[in-house]
Design a protein around this motif. Sequence first.
Motif, PDB file in Angstrom:
ATOM      1  N   LEU A   1      56.319 -80.497 -21.270  1.00 40.33           N
ATOM      2  CA  LEU A   1      56.823 -81.651 -20.684  1.00 40.33           C
ATOM      3  C   LEU A   1      58.131 -81.852 -20.917  1.00 40.33           C
ATOM      4  N   LEU A   2      58.671 -81.353 -22.034  1.00 47.87           N
ATOM      5  CA  LEU A   2      60.052 -81.622 -22.342  1.00 47.87           C
ATOM      6  C   LEU A   2      60.829 -80.803 -21.361  1.00 47.87           C
ATOM      7  N   LYS A   3      60.591 -79.572 -21.188  1.00 46.05           N
ATOM      8  CA  LYS A   3      61.219 -78.893 -20.249  1.00 46.05           C
ATOM      9  C   LYS A   3      61.101 -79.311 -18.561  1.00 46.05           C
ATOM     10  N   GLU A   4      59.985 -79.991 -18.548  1.00 49.92           N
ATOM     11  CA  GLU A   4      60.025 -80.717 -17.194  1.00 49.92           C
ATOM     12  C   GLU A   4      61.071 -81.750 -17.043  1.00 49.92           C
ATOM     13  N   PHE A   5      60.999 -82.549 -18.128  1.00 51.63           N
ATOM     14  CA  PHE A   5      62.020 -83.526 -18.069  1.00 51.63           C
ATOM     15  C   PHE A   5      63.316 -83.230 -18.161  1.00 51.63           C
ATOM     16  N   ASN A   6      63.664 -82.073 -18.755  1.00 48.42           N
ATOM     17  CA  ASN A   6      65.097 -81.592 -18.888  1.00 48.42           C
ATOM     18  C   ASN A   6      65.444 -81.097 -17.513  1.00 48.42           C
ATOM     19  N   TRP A   7      64.395 -80.393 -16.754  1.00 45.38           N
ATOM     20  CA  TRP A   7      64.723 -80.012 -15.375  1.00 45.38           C
ATOM     21  C   TRP A   7      64.842 -80.972 -14.454  1.00 45.38           C
ATOM     22  N   GLN A   8      64.142 -82.135 -14.649  1.00 42.42           N
ATOM     23  CA  GLN A   8      64.514 -83.273 -13.578  1.00 42.42           C
ATOM     24  C   GLN A   8      65.601 -83.980 -13.821  1.00 42.42           C
ATOM     25  N   GLU A   9      66.181 -83.837 -15.122  1.00 40.39           N
ATOM     26  CA  GLU A   9      67.554 -84.705 -15.479  1.00 40.39           C
ATOM     27  C   GLU A   9      68.676 -83.774 -14.768  1.00 40.39           C
ATOM     28  N   ARG A  10      68.364 -82.564 -14.908  1.00 38.50           N
ATOM     29  CA  ARG A  10      69.195 -81.514 -14.239  1.00 38.50           C
ATOM     30  C   ARG A  10      69.738 -81.488 -12.924  1.00 38.50           C
ATOM     31  N   PHE A  11      68.146 -81.278 -12.228  1.00 30.30           N
ATOM     32  CA  PHE A  11      68.309 -80.889 -10.679  1.00 30.30           C
ATOM     33  C   PHE A  11      68.126 -82.149  -9.841  1.00 30.30           C
ATOM     34  N   GLY A  12      68.007 -83.296 -10.302  1.00 29.99           N
ATOM     35  CA  GLY A  12      67.962 -84.535  -9.283  1.00 29.99           C
ATOM     36  C   GLY A  12      66.764 -85.404  -9.637  1.00 29.99           C
ATOM     37  N   GLN A  13      66.694 -86.300  -8.672  1.00 33.23           N
ATOM     38  CA  GLN A  13      65.584 -87.347  -8.655  1.00 33.23           C
ATOM     39  C   GLN A  13      64.238 -86.675  -8.648  1.00 33.23           C
ATOM     40  N   ARG A  14      63.328 -87.366  -9.125  1.00 32.10           N
ATOM     41  CA  ARG A  14      61.965 -87.161  -9.288  1.00 32.10           C
ATOM     42  C   ARG A  14      61.315 -86.722  -7.838  1.00 32.10           C
ATOM     43  N   ASN A  15      61.569 -87.483  -6.831  1.00 29.55           N
ATOM     44  CA  ASN A  15      61.125 -87.240  -5.350  1.00 29.55           C
ATOM     45  C   ASN A  15      61.833 -86.251  -4.688  1.00 29.55           C
ATOM     46  N   MET A  16      62.745 -85.628  -5.211  1.00 29.29           N
ATOM     47  CA  MET A  16      63.356 -84.469  -4.873  1.00 29.29           C
ATOM     48  C   MET A  16      63.275 -83.136  -5.379  1.00 29.29           C
ATOM     49  N   GLY A  17      62.291 -83.191  -6.460  1.00 25.49           N
ATOM     50  CA  GLY A  17      61.782 -81.766  -7.307  1.00 25.49           C
ATOM     51  C   GLY A  17      61.508 -80.627  -6.522  1.00 25.49           C
ATOM     52  N   PHE A  18      60.666 -80.941  -5.545  1.00 26.08           N
ATOM     53  CA  PHE A  18      60.296 -79.989  -4.682  1.00 26.08           C
ATOM     54  C   PHE A  18      61.287 -79.192  -3.990  1.00 26.08           C
ATOM     55  N   TYR A  19      62.049 -80.180  -3.346  1.00 27.96           N
ATOM     56  CA  TYR A  19      63.190 -79.547  -2.488  1.00 27.96           C
ATOM     57  C   TYR A  19      64.159 -79.006  -3.461  1.00 27.96           C
ATOM     58  N   ASN A  20      64.599 -79.414  -4.555  1.00 27.87           N
ATOM     59  CA  ASN A  20      65.532 -78.957  -5.746  1.00 27.87           C
ATOM     60  C   ASN A  20      64.986 -77.411  -5.978  1.00 27.87           C
ATOM     61  N   PHE A  21      63.608 -77.379  -6.382  1.00 29.82           N
ATOM     62  CA  PHE A  21      62.963 -76.198  -6.648  1.00 29.82           C
ATOM     63  C   PHE A  21      63.027 -75.057  -5.742  1.00 29.82           C
ATOM     64  N   ARG A  22      62.727 -75.492  -4.464  1.00 34.72           N
ATOM     65  CA  ARG A  22      62.902 -74.378  -3.426  1.00 34.72           C
ATOM     66  C   ARG A  22      64.317 -74.254  -2.965  1.00 34.72           C
ATOM     67  N   SER A  23      65.116 -74.990  -3.116  1.00 32.47           N
ATOM     68  CA  SER A  23      66.711 -74.507  -2.937  1.00 32.47           C
ATOM     69  C   SER A  23      67.155 -73.680  -3.971  1.00 32.47           C
ATOM     70  N   GLN A  24      66.506 -73.825  -5.394  1.00 32.44           N
ATOM     71  CA  GLN A  24      67.170 -72.866  -6.358  1.00 32.44           C
ATOM     72  C   GLN A  24      66.378 -71.657  -6.293  1.00 32.44           C
ATOM     73  N   VAL A  25      65.294 -71.481  -5.674  1.00 32.32           N
ATOM     74  CA  VAL A  25      64.680 -70.003  -5.445  1.00 32.32           C
ATOM     75  C   VAL A  25      65.161 -69.535  -4.342  1.00 32.32           C
ATOM     76  N   ALA A  26      65.662 -70.203  -3.533  1.00 33.80           N
ATOM     77  CA  ALA A  26      66.378 -69.723  -2.114  1.00 33.80           C
ATOM     78  C   ALA A  26      67.856 -69.077  -2.664  1.00 33.80           C
ATOM     79  N   ALA A  27      68.445 -69.775  -3.358  1.00 32.82           N
ATOM     80  CA  ALA A  27      69.503 -69.422  -3.782  1.00 32.82           C
ATOM     81  C   ALA A  27      69.614 -68.157  -4.739  1.00 32.82           C
ATOM     82  N   LEU A  28      68.529 -68.255  -5.570  1.00 34.29           N
ATOM     83  CA  LEU A  28      68.434 -66.826  -6.585  1.00 34.29           C
ATOM     84  C   LEU A  28      67.671 -65.811  -5.655  1.00 34.29           C
ATOM     85  N   TYR A  29      67.137 -65.913  -4.713  1.00 35.76           N
ATOM     86  CA  TYR A  29      66.231 -64.788  -4.044  1.00 35.76           C
ATOM     87  C   TYR A  29      66.551 -65.034  -2.444  1.00 35.76           C
TER      88      TYR A  29
END
Length: 98
Positions: A66-94
């Motif tokens: 939960l702490l990791k999720e909280f930190n990730w949400q803080e670092r990479f944007g709003q809660r309702n943008m979580g999936f978009y940010n995750f997808r964007s990070q994966v696309a940038a890495l791969y």
Amino acid sequence: MTDEWRSYRRLQRLNRFRQRAVNHGLHFVDPTDPAVHTQTIENKNGQLKDMIRRRHGVVDQILPSLLKEFNWQERFGQRNMGFYNFRSQVAALYPCQR
């Protein structure tokens, strides 16, 4: 930065932290250095508590996750943008090979 709770004094002995303290009995921001305050961490602690309340509590086993999720949400944007940010990070890495 901490308040003057007695247990925090031990941090200085670890030599890994430079501790600055604010006496909340006198003020909440150090008048000699406005950068010394505890508002930011107090705010983040409140946000984390709200997240835990929305889940109706958290068992100890999932608290690190939960702490990791909280930190990730803080670092990479709003809660309702979580999936978009995750997808964007994966696309940038791969990036897709064409």
